[in-house]
Design a protein around this motif. Structure first.
Motif, PDB file in Angstrom:
ATOM      1  N   TRP A 190       0.763  -1.372   0.079  1.00 57.32           N
ATOM      2  CA  TRP A 190       0.219   0.010   0.202  1.00 57.32           C
ATOM      3  C   TRP A 190       0.972   1.258  -0.013  1.00 57.32           C
ATOM      4  O   TRP A 190       0.381   2.210  -0.459  1.00 57.32           O
ATOM      5  CB  TRP A 190      -0.995   0.011   1.157  1.00 57.32           C
ATOM      6  CG  TRP A 190      -0.053   0.004   2.583  1.00 57.32           C
ATOM      7  CD1 TRP A 190       0.173  -1.245   3.348  1.00 57.32           C
ATOM      8  CD2 TRP A 190       0.270   1.008   3.334  1.00 57.32           C
ATOM      9  NE1 TRP A 190       0.850  -0.955   4.339  1.00 57.32           N
ATOM     10  CE2 TRP A 190       0.678   0.558   4.444  1.00 57.32           C
ATOM     11  CE3 TRP A 190       0.235   2.553   3.193  1.00 57.32           C
ATOM     12  CZ2 TRP A 190       1.559   1.117   5.579  1.00 57.32           C
ATOM     13  CZ3 TRP A 190       0.893   3.283   4.216  1.00 57.32           C
ATOM     14  CH2 TRP A 190       1.393   2.562   5.291  1.00 57.32           C
ATOM     15  N   TYR A 219       1.806   6.799  -1.133  1.00 55.31           N
ATOM     16  CA  TYR A 219       2.500   7.942  -0.978  1.00 55.31           C
ATOM     17  C   TYR A 219       3.072   8.722  -2.079  1.00 55.31           C
ATOM     18  O   TYR A 219       3.239   9.802  -2.251  1.00 55.31           O
ATOM     19  CB  TYR A 219       3.734   7.451   0.071  1.00 55.31           C
ATOM     20  CG  TYR A 219       3.571   7.285   1.445  1.00 55.31           C
ATOM     21  CD1 TYR A 219       2.287   7.396   1.813  1.00 55.31           C
ATOM     22  CD2 TYR A 219       4.509   7.186   2.401  1.00 55.31           C
ATOM     23  CE1 TYR A 219       2.013   6.764   3.035  1.00 55.31           C
ATOM     24  CE2 TYR A 219       4.284   6.997   3.702  1.00 55.31           C
ATOM     25  CZ  TYR A 219       2.953   6.713   4.101  1.00 55.31           C
ATOM     26  OH  TYR A 219       2.620   6.603   5.279  1.00 55.31           O
ATOM     27  N   LEU A 250       0.575  11.703   6.130  1.00 57.31           N
ATOM     28  CA  LEU A 250       0.504  10.090   6.503  1.00 57.31           C
ATOM     29  C   LEU A 250       1.779   9.856   6.818  1.00 57.31           C
ATOM     30  O   LEU A 250       1.714   8.739   7.675  1.00 57.31           O
ATOM     31  CB  LEU A 250       0.164   9.788   5.205  1.00 57.31           C
ATOM     32  CG  LEU A 250      -1.496   9.839   4.435  1.00 57.31           C
ATOM     33  CD1 LEU A 250      -1.547   9.166   3.047  1.00 57.31           C
ATOM     34  CD2 LEU A 250      -2.425   9.471   5.698  1.00 57.31           C
ATOM     35  N   SER A 251       2.711  10.216   6.503  1.00 58.55           N
ATOM     36  CA  SER A 251       4.109   9.587   6.811  1.00 58.55           C
ATOM     37  C   SER A 251       4.621   9.967   8.076  1.00 58.55           C
ATOM     38  O   SER A 251       5.332   9.085   8.501  1.00 58.55           O
ATOM     39  CB  SER A 251       5.227  10.137   5.794  1.00 58.55           C
ATOM     40  OG  SER A 251       5.529  11.543   5.820  1.00 58.55           O
ATOM     41  N   THR A 284       1.458   7.375  10.195  1.00 58.72           N
ATOM     42  CA  THR A 284       1.004   5.840   9.838  1.00 58.72           C
ATOM     43  C   THR A 284       1.970   4.872  10.494  1.00 58.72           C
ATOM     44  O   THR A 284       1.667   4.061  11.386  1.00 58.72           O
ATOM     45  CB  THR A 284       0.814   5.807   8.553  1.00 58.72           C
ATOM     46  OG1 THR A 284       0.039   6.874   8.029  1.00 58.72           O
ATOM     47  CG2 THR A 284       0.013   4.462   8.230  1.00 58.72           C
ATOM     48  N   THR A 285       3.096   4.700   9.776  1.00 60.10           N
ATOM     49  CA  THR A 285       4.066   4.082  10.311  1.00 60.10           C
ATOM     50  C   THR A 285       4.672   4.026  11.784  1.00 60.10           C
ATOM     51  O   THR A 285       4.689   3.144  12.403  1.00 60.10           O
ATOM     52  CB  THR A 285       5.320   3.727   9.451  1.00 60.10           C
ATOM     53  OG1 THR A 285       5.721   5.400   9.168  1.00 60.10           O
ATOM     54  CG2 THR A 285       5.132   3.510   8.171  1.00 60.10           C
TER      55      THR A 285
END
Ligand code: NA
Ligand code: NA
Lengths: 488, 87, 517, 238, 171, 111, 111
Positions: free
Chosen positions: C197, C202, C213-214, C217-218
């Motif tokens: 994904w 990205y 998001l970066s 998320t992770t």
């Protein structure tokens, strides 16, 4: 407990009076609709409030000689659904329905009376009669658009449902033959001496008969057709009340008449859970294939019934709570979805997935409501559907049905695949579409009301759960129910 | 009395043959009518056999229904169109 | 005590009131800075209990790690919000707030129930952000949502398994369901095999969304991994493999954001290793690395965003614009590059060192060196395109002030941490007994970087090459195809024939009855 | 291939139904060996006449012990009538069927008074002899039906308009409920008759059995009007 | 008025027969029902009253009653006679028929009388009405055993007798 | 086993058989009717007592059959009749719209 | 005396009843044996009506003078009015149904 019988009589009386008023005065017609609806809401709240401890109302004051109505928490929960959905649908339909509006409203009232009767009665044959009352009006409401499709689907529904009714009636007759009574409590007591094999046969007849009306998977095939072809406000009632009343009746019969020990012994709980899993997996897979939104939502309803079946067939406290709560929640969520779709159809004649493209920008709040309900029905937090699914899964694990619990999650994923498809379509820009008709407040208000309930019951589940938590007391331990019904 | 009833039942059974075999719709109708009236007779005789005279009321209603049946069937049964089956 | 997460969530609601830009700015400023300040003053040890559905839940609990993570989250939230506030529409900004708020709530939660709920909310908000943000990201959003949903559901399943085994929803009592937690975290972490994904998301979504998001998320994945899976040593090797995979993939990319995405996989590898070894030092290192990584990766994504914003393109070749025309951005790029490569006096060095020091096994240590080497290598490619390749592309427009502010703000913090690594320790009362400026450590830290420079110069023509055809096999798509095919078959059986349906019904009845015999 | 398939399908169906039949056979066989309990019906038979005042026990079950069922089934007829009425077109009605000869016309005319009296008798004497609201209603419904098949639907609906039929139906159904409500007003429960001290009279007399005759009347009106409406709707399609 | 009274009495009598016993309430209800009955009958079948048209002298009506009995008697007599004939055919080893379709014109004008006559014809040995033409008042009769023209004439004469009686009653 | 019960089963069997074997809509409706009749017959049978008389007690009787199933049968008949009426109306409609009585040809709805 | 009258009455009644039954049976046999539809209808009309009237008269004689007898008489009148008409209706229907009366001579029946 006078009001219990009024729950059935008021819609009936209203329907009959509406049938007369329709001939003479529109003004009178609509004012009666509104007045009766308000009174009905009040009555429902009254009865729901007074549902614990359970109350018995004896028709004709015959006691055990005649027909009794009984309000316990399970029925009160169902009355709550009626209160929520019926009011919204009637308000919605006042402007939405264009063809045969009077008939639609009258038949809806009749249907509500039938469902209320099914919910309240504690008499086996009376249950059958009210089942037929509600089914009859359902057939009519399915056909009310008078298009080719609606006639066809109504016929299919009619034949399939009648096929199921045969077995319900057969089981009812056999039950009377074996026990000499029709009172559920007495039947339950008498049933203790009936041989296992015969009892199980009767039970299977009931399960099969109601299974068709519920739409458990190989028996479901008529159902999506009826969703596609019938008016959308009816779909709300169909998924929220008609299917549910059938499963309600079945559960009532199984737990009260047969008792949970017998259910465990006969292995029907395993079958039910397996059947539920099969139902929702297949229904989800099929839902993904649909291009018509009514159909898609119909398959989704079948799938949700699968979850409910699992919950209610687990035979433990949490399962009953979760299943019941999911009955309520699904009514609300599917109601919201259908009503939003109804507004789309009303204003743009859109009921295919292709048609709703870009409506997310045209109707931002409505679409948001749709998204909320869709996520709720998928079972994502923080909406109501999540809570009930959580309860069901937890119950399944508690009962040792790990596979069922796991597959519910798989089902959640599958349902996401198609709801997301729809949502994305909603938010995909397209060339401007012209409204055929502008939806007014009477359409939007009920929709938003239901949509907000999705969030409310998700965040404050204790509101309905305070009612629902009492349900297992009278189902799991049927002697309590029997004691009250026998007047002890 | 019982033998009479049995005899009529016998004749009903015999007439049933015509009802089932046909060959034409009017044949079946006539057989139906016959069976109806014979059954009416059985009802009347039974009321004597069981000594419950109220069964005669039933016979009365039944007589009406036979007539109605025949009339309505005659009215609405039609010659089948080409390609259709005869029943 | 108001939790920073709920502040953001409230902010998402308040933004409904934002009828004009001014109000939007004010609300965003108040919320983001407010959350930062609140987080800063949180006292570790605090916890809040509520009753919900017969469970006692802990929606808010503070300890050192969560405070540390919360700090970096609120800090970068401030930066990210200001970076994107002008470009983003109101509803998207709301989704961003929701996303950040959920991430923060996950960080501060003390039980699995709340954890799951806000994990899902993150998933929902980020997916909707992706879906609604542009016309080109519908499919990406679909894929992203489904992938994340699998993660969310396996988390949920793990929660159920654990709950049924222990009877508790507490984060401290994890006994069962570990494999499912692994899948959940693995998807969030874009672990090899579960990563599909990430690059496509990205690289497809608008750059400011990538930035947002970066950041979270992770990292939430890392945080949750620490909570649920810390100390499972075997995972360290998995992390290593994943990281190496990230390097290989990153080196094959032509697109800036794809390269950055794969580099995330690598960087997350450090954190996995740190957490997996389970020692206090390892975990500290992992979280410091998390902070540092957020800082430089955010900066790098912001840089990519600036490039996209100013040129409308995002191939590596287009980075050439950085060299002369965008001075602040270029500076930030350099700092971030040094940091990610682990060059001493830059912040990346510090956390990598902690992790390396915490390691015992030589394989892992060498693996870590290899990872550092690969990271430098891939960013050399980046730098090469940015500064050594001339480009004749012109600026379409200037970057907005808010973008530059966000970028600059983070760069400064990065520099501060780099120069004074004890800053983080002081901030969070975590003691790491390492002298970062020890020569030996500095040498071993810079070694992979130097090697990479040499290798890059030697193998330039292989590395700086356009990979046109790319073998891309996605098992998930194949599975989806099978699902659709089965559904189609089933659908065909529903051919509308009533007699068939009746037959099904009768068969069901007979099956039911035959169960009796 | 397809023929084999077809044959297989046929045998499969036959097998299914055969299984069901054999299964039922076994179940019925087993059921017949069991003791039958009939406490309820024994009570009805021994006390029913005193309790309800009706010597026709079926009527007393239908309208007193289980009057609620009857309300339900009345609703079913009403629903069916309503369904049929909206499914048939209002305009452009063509009469199907073979024409009758004048001989039949005349007979039908002669028996109409007979039918009225018979129907009314069945309704009013439903509690003391065989009959009751349903049968009486059916007999009464035969009058408009006969008129319809005799003179055609236009004439019939001119004499007794569909609206009047639904009005009659409504009156019957509402009347039933209102009569039931009398029980509540008299301080007892819904549909109470003997329990609410509505004079049961001497069983066997015309005026006895409390509310039952009136309930019978209501059902008679309802069923009559409903059946007539259903019949007309069914044959309306041209 | 007279004819209304007669209808009233007839229907009331019917009611009382159905009721099976007489007391005040039955009678009262009967009166009520009879009124309803006459309303309904008038509504649908106004012609029924023409059947009972009674604007003759009392003496004449006694004559009519005589003919009514005559006709009913003929009815039953014919029915039995023909039944015997047919049942004879039934048990014959080789039953012999020579069916034929015959047209008979009637002079009756009144519709009820036409109906009664047709019923009589139906019960006359060997006859069966297949159709009736209202325009020229022709019965189409299926005749079971007409072997010669004489026989036909005889049978026509028989029907003619019935026809006369019926005419006495109604016309 | 008593013969009437066998008749009930045979009727039930025939009805179900008609419903699932026939393609003709009218025949399906007939099948429904047959099954219903069988159930009503069953109701009447279970009320039956050897030597019992109808439950109309104009005087004392030794043995009276069970009145409840008879009342239930009446209800079932009415419900069944209404169902058949609706079914027939739908069949008429279908015949007009689709021009066929073959159950397998009426399928605009599928999938 | 009274006894002999009642015996006589019973004898008359049974004569009527047996005659009626005989007619009914011959009706049934006629329905089967007769080769042509219209012939069958002849049997069905005459024998049926005569048989039923005979049976009913037997019952009347058995009953004596009472309400029941009046009811039976009403049934007789009703049957006398309606049954020939019903037969006629069927015949008319058959005629419209284009069933033509056969010309049958003796020989046809033999085979
Ligand atoms: Na990231
Ligand atoms: Na990420």
């Amino acid at each position: 407990m006078e009001s219990a019988v009024w729950i059935i009589l008021l819609p009936l009386l209203t329907a009959f009076f509406l049938g007369i008023f329709k001939l003479y005065s529109d003004k009178l017609f609509y004012s009666l609709v509104i007045v009766s609806m308000v009174i009905y809401l009040y009555l429902l709240i009254l009865v729901i409030n007074d549902s614990y401890p359970p109350k018995v109302y004896s028709i004709g004051n015959w006691g055990l000689l005649g027909i009794n109505l009984m309000v316990d928490s399970f029925s009160a929960m169902f009355l709550l659904i009626i209160a929520i959905l019926f009011i919204t649908v009637i308000i919605f339909s006042l402007n939405y329905i264009k063809v045969n509006k009077h008939k639609f409203i009258i038949l809806t009232y009749v249907m509500i009376a039938g469902i209320a009767g099914m919910v309240l009665t504690a008499d086996l044959f009376n249950l059958y009669v009210f089942l037929e009352v509600s089914s009859m009006s359902s057939y009519a409401l399915t056909a009310i658009k008078k298009t080719d499709k609606s006639i066809e689907s109504s016929f299919k529904y009619l034949i399939m449902s009648t096929f199921g009714s045969f077995f319900i009636l057969l089981a009812t007759i056999l039950t009377y033959y074996l026990t000499g009574t029709l009172n559920m409590a007495e039947i339950s007591l008498e049933f203790k001496s009936v041989p296992f094999m015969i009892k199980s046969t009767i039970m299977f007849f009931f399960i099969f008969g109601y299974g068709i009306k519920i739409g458990l998977v190989p028996l479901h095939a008529w159902m999506p057709d009826s969703y596609e072809a019938s008016p959308i406000p009816y779909n709300v009632l169909s998924s929220g009340l008609v299917m549910k009343s059938a499963i309600y009746a079945l559960i009532r019969l199984l737990y009260v008449i047969f008792g949970v020990e017998f259910l465990t012994e006969s292995g029907i709980l395993n079958i039910g859970v397996f059947w539920g899993v099969l139902t929702f997996i297949i229904a989800h897979t099929l839902a993904y294939q649909q291009s018509n939104l009514n159909r898609l939502l119909g398959y989704s309803s079948i799938a949700q019934i699968g979850y409910i079946t699992i919950g209610l067939f687990l035979g433990n406290e949490k399962g009953l709570i979760g299943g019941s709560f999911h009955i309520l929640n699904h009514g609300i969520m599917k109601g919201t979805l259908f009503l939003v779709l109804g507004i789309f159809y009303y204003s743009l004649k859109a009921d295919e997935i292709e048609d709703i493209q870009g409506l997310g920008y045209k109707f931002p709040v409505l679409s948001f409501t749709f998204v909320v309900a869709a996520l709720a029905i998928v079972g994502l937090p923080p909406f109501n559907g999540f809570i009930s699914k959580w309860l069901i899964i937890e119950a399944a694990i508690e009962a040792g049905f790990f596979y069922a619990a796991f597959f519910i999650l798989v089902g959640t994923f599958l349902s996401l695949t198609y709801y997301l498809k729809v949502i994305i379509k909603l938010y995909t820009k397209t060339e401007k579409k012209t409204l055929i008709e502008k939806p007014d407040l009477s359409l939007k208000l009920p929709t938003f009301f239901l949509g907000s309930l999705c969030i409310l019951f998700g965040i404050v589940p204790s509101l309905p759960l305070s009612l629902i938590n009492n349900i297992p007391k009278f189902l799991l331990n049927n002697s309590e129910y029997i004691r009250i019904l026998l007047g002890g | 009395m019982l033998y009479l009833i049995l005899a009529i039942i016998l004749s009903i059974i015999i007439t049933f043959y015509r009802l089932i075999k046909g060959p034409s719709v009017p044949d079946r109708l006539a057989a139906m009518n016959s069976i109806g009236v014979m059954f009416l007779m059985i009802l009347v005789l039974l009321s004597y056999y069981f000594e419950r005279k109220i069964y005669i009321n039933v016979a009365l209603v039944y007589g009406v229904s036979i007539f109605m049946n025949v009339l309505i069937m005659v009215k609405y049964l039609q010659k089948p169109e080409k390609g259709g089956s005869s029943d | 005590m108001i939790t920073p997460g709920f502040l953001y969530l409230a902010g998402a609601l308040f933004l409904f009131l934002a009828i004009n830009n001014k109000i939007k700015y004010i609300i965003s400023f108040l919320i983001t800075t407010g959350a930062l300040i609140i987080t800063f003053y949180l006292t570790p040890g605090y916890s809040l209990e509520i009753n919900f559905l017969n469970y006692t839940l802990i929606p808010f609990r503070v300890d050192d790690i969560s405070k540390l993570t919360g700090l970096i989250f609120t800090l970068s939230g401030l930066a990210a919000v200001f970076y994107s506030i002008n470009i983003s529409s109101r509803s998207n900004l709301q989704l961003i707030f929701l996303f950040i708020g959920s991430s923060l709530t996950v960080v501060f939660t003390g039980d699995l129930f709340i954890l799951y709920i806000f994990w899902e909310l993150m998933e929902i908000s980020s997916s909707f952000l992706i879906i609604t943000v542009s016309d080109l990201t519908k499919k990406t959003g679909y894929y992203f949502f489904l992938m994340q949903a699998v993660g969310g559901l396996s988390l949920l399943w793990g929660v159920f398994l654990n709950h049924s085994a222990t009877g508790s929803l507490s984060l401290n009592a994890i006994e069962a369901g570990i494999p499912f937690f692994m899948i959940a975290v693995g998807i969030k972490l874009a672990f090899i095999g579960l990563h599909t994904w990430m690059p496509q998301t990205y690289s497809k979504v608008p750059f400011y969304v990538t930035v947002v998001l970066s950041i979270y998320t992770t990292k939430v994945g890392v945080y949750v991994m620490y909570r649920l899976l810390s100390g499972i040593n075997i995972l360290a090797y998995a992390g290593l493999i994943s990281a190496l995979f990230g390097i290989v993939m990153a080196l094959r990319q032509n697109q800036v954001r794809k390269l950055l995405s794969y580099s995330i996989i690598t960087q997350v590898g450090y954190m996995i290793i740190g957490i997996s070894i389970g020692s206090a030092a390892g975990i500290t290192g992992a979280f410091f690395h998390l902070i540092n990584h957020i800082l430089y990766k955010t900066v790098l994504f912001m840089v990519a965003g600036v490039v996209i914003y100013t040129t409308g393109k995002e191939n590596l070749e287009d980075l050439g614009i950085l060299g002369s025309k965008l001075p602040i951005t270029s500076l930030a790029t350099l700092v971030a590059f040094m940091a990610i490569s682990g060059v001493p006096f830059f912040n990346g060095y510090m956390s990598k060192t902690i992790i390396k020091e915490a390691l015992q096994e030589p394989v892992l240590i060498w693996g870590l060196n290899l990872m550092s080497f690969g990271t430098s290598l891939m960013f050399l490619k980046f730098i090469y395109y940015a500064f050594f390749q001339n480009s004749n592309i012109n600026l379409n427009r200037k970057p907005t002030i808010s973008m530059q502010l966000g970028l600059g703000f983070l760069t400064i913090i990065m520099l501060l941490i780099g120069i004074n690594p004890f800053l983080l320790e002081n901030l969070t009362n975590i003691d790491v007994d390492i002298n970062y400026f020890d020569i030996k450590l500095m040498l071993s830290g810079i070694q992979p970087f130097l090697w990479s420079v040499i290798v890059f110069i030697l193998l330039k023509k292989y590395l700086v090459k356009e990979y046109r055809r790319f073998i891309y096999y996605d098992i998930y798509r194949e599975m989806a195809k099978i699902f659709v095919k089965i559904g189609y078959k089933l659908s065909i059986y529903h051919n509308g024939k009533l007699s068939k349906y009746l037959l099904w019904a009768t068969t069901t009845l007979i099956i039911l009855l035959s169960l009796l015999i | 291939m397809s023929r084999v398939h077809k044959i297989f399908r046929k045998f499969y169906k036959i097998g299914l139904v055969l299984f069901l039949a054999i299964f039922l056979l076994f179940i019925f066989d087993e059921i017949q060996n069991l003791d039958i309990k009939r406490y309820l019906s024994e009570h009805y038979i021994s006390e029913g006449v005193q309790e309800t005042g009706a010597i026709n026990l079926v009527t007393s079950v239908l309208y007193d012990y289980r009057g609620f069922d009857t309300l339900g089934e009345a609703t079913v007829i009403l629903t069916a009538a309503a369904t049929l009425s909206f499914m048939t077109p209002i305009k452009k009605v063509k009469m199907l069927g073979t024409e009758f000869t004048i001989i039949i016309y005349q007979t039908i005319i002669i028996i109409i008074p007979f039918l009225v009296v018979l129907g009314m008798n069945l309704i009013f004497f439903g509690h003391i002899s065989p009959g009751g609201g349903f049968v009486g209603g059916v007999i009464l419904a035969m009058i408009p039906i006969l008129v319809t098949i005799n003179y055609g639907i236009t004439f019939s609906e001119n004499k007794l308009k569909p609206n009047h039929k639904s009005l009659l139906e409504g009156i019957g159904a509402i009347g039933f409920i209102l009569l039931g409500l009398l029980g509540i007003f008299a301080g007892s429960n819904f549909l109470a008759s003997g329990q609410a001290n509505f004079g049961l009279g001497n069983p066997g007399e015309l005026i006895s059995a409390g509310l039952i005759p009136y309930l019978n009347l209501m059902i008679g009106i309802k069923v009559g009007a409903g059946l007539a409406a259903i019949f007309n709707s069914l044959i309306k399609e041209g | 008025m007279k004819k209304k009274l007669l209808t009233f009495i007839l229907t009331l009598a019917l009611w009382l027969v159905f009721a099976g016993h007489i007391n005040f309430s039955v009678f009262l209800l009967g009166t009520l029902v009879t009124i309803i009955c006459s309303i309904i009958s008038r509504m649908f079948a106004a012609e029924v009253f023409r059947l009972l048209l009674m604007n003759y002298e009392v003496k004449v009506s006694f004559v009519k009653i005589y003919y009514i009995f005559l006709v009913v008697g003929a009815f039953i007599y014919d029915a039995f006679l023909s039944a015997v004939r047919v049942s004879k055919h039934v048990f014959e080893i080789n039953p012999s028929f020579s069916p034929k379709t015959v047209q008979i014109k009637t002079s009756l004008q009144n519709l009820p009388s036409i109906m009664i006559l047709s019923n009589l014809i139906a019960l006359t040995p060997g006859t069966l009405i297949m159709d009736f033409n209202i325009l020229n008042k022709n019965y189409f009769i299926h005749w079971i055993d007409v072997r010669s023209e004489d026989e036909a004439a005889l049978k026509k004469a028989l029907i003619g007798k019935h026809e006369k009686w019926i005419a006495k009653i109604f016309e | 086993m008593e013969l009437p019960y066998v008749v009930v089963i045979i009727l039930f069997y025939l009805g179900i058989y008609t419903i699932i074997m026939n393609k003709n809509l009218i025949k399906i409706v007939v099948g429904v009717n047959i099954v219903e009749s069988s159930l009503i017959l069953l109701l009447i049978l279970i009320s039956f007592k050897l030597g019992g008389t109808a439950p109309i007690l104009d005087r004392k009787y030794e043995l009276v059959v069970d009145p409840i199933p008879q009342a239930l049968a009446l209800t079932a008949i009415v419900i069944g009749g209404s169902l058949i009426a609706v079914m027939l109306a739908l069949v008429i409609k279908i015949y007009k719209r689709y021009g066929t009585l073959n159950v397998d040809e009426i399928r605009k709805l599928r999938g | 005396m009274i006894n002999s009258i009642s015996i006589l009455r019973e004898i008359i009644a049974y004569v009527f009843l047996i005659t009626g039954t005989y007619f009914l049976i011959s009706n049934a046999i006629g329905m089967i044996r007769f080769p042509d539809f219209y012939l069958r209808l002849h049997a069905s009309s005459k024998c049926l009506i005569a048989g039923s009237i005979s049976v009913l008269m037997g019952c009347i004689v058995l009953e004596g003078i009472s309400y029941i007898s009046l009811k039976l008489i009403i049934i007789i009148i009703f049957l006398l009015i309606t049954n020939p008409v019903a037969i006629h209706a069927i015949a008319h229907f058959a005629y419209n149904y284009s069933i033509k009366p056969q010309k049958i001579v003796k020989n046809d029946i033999k085979q």
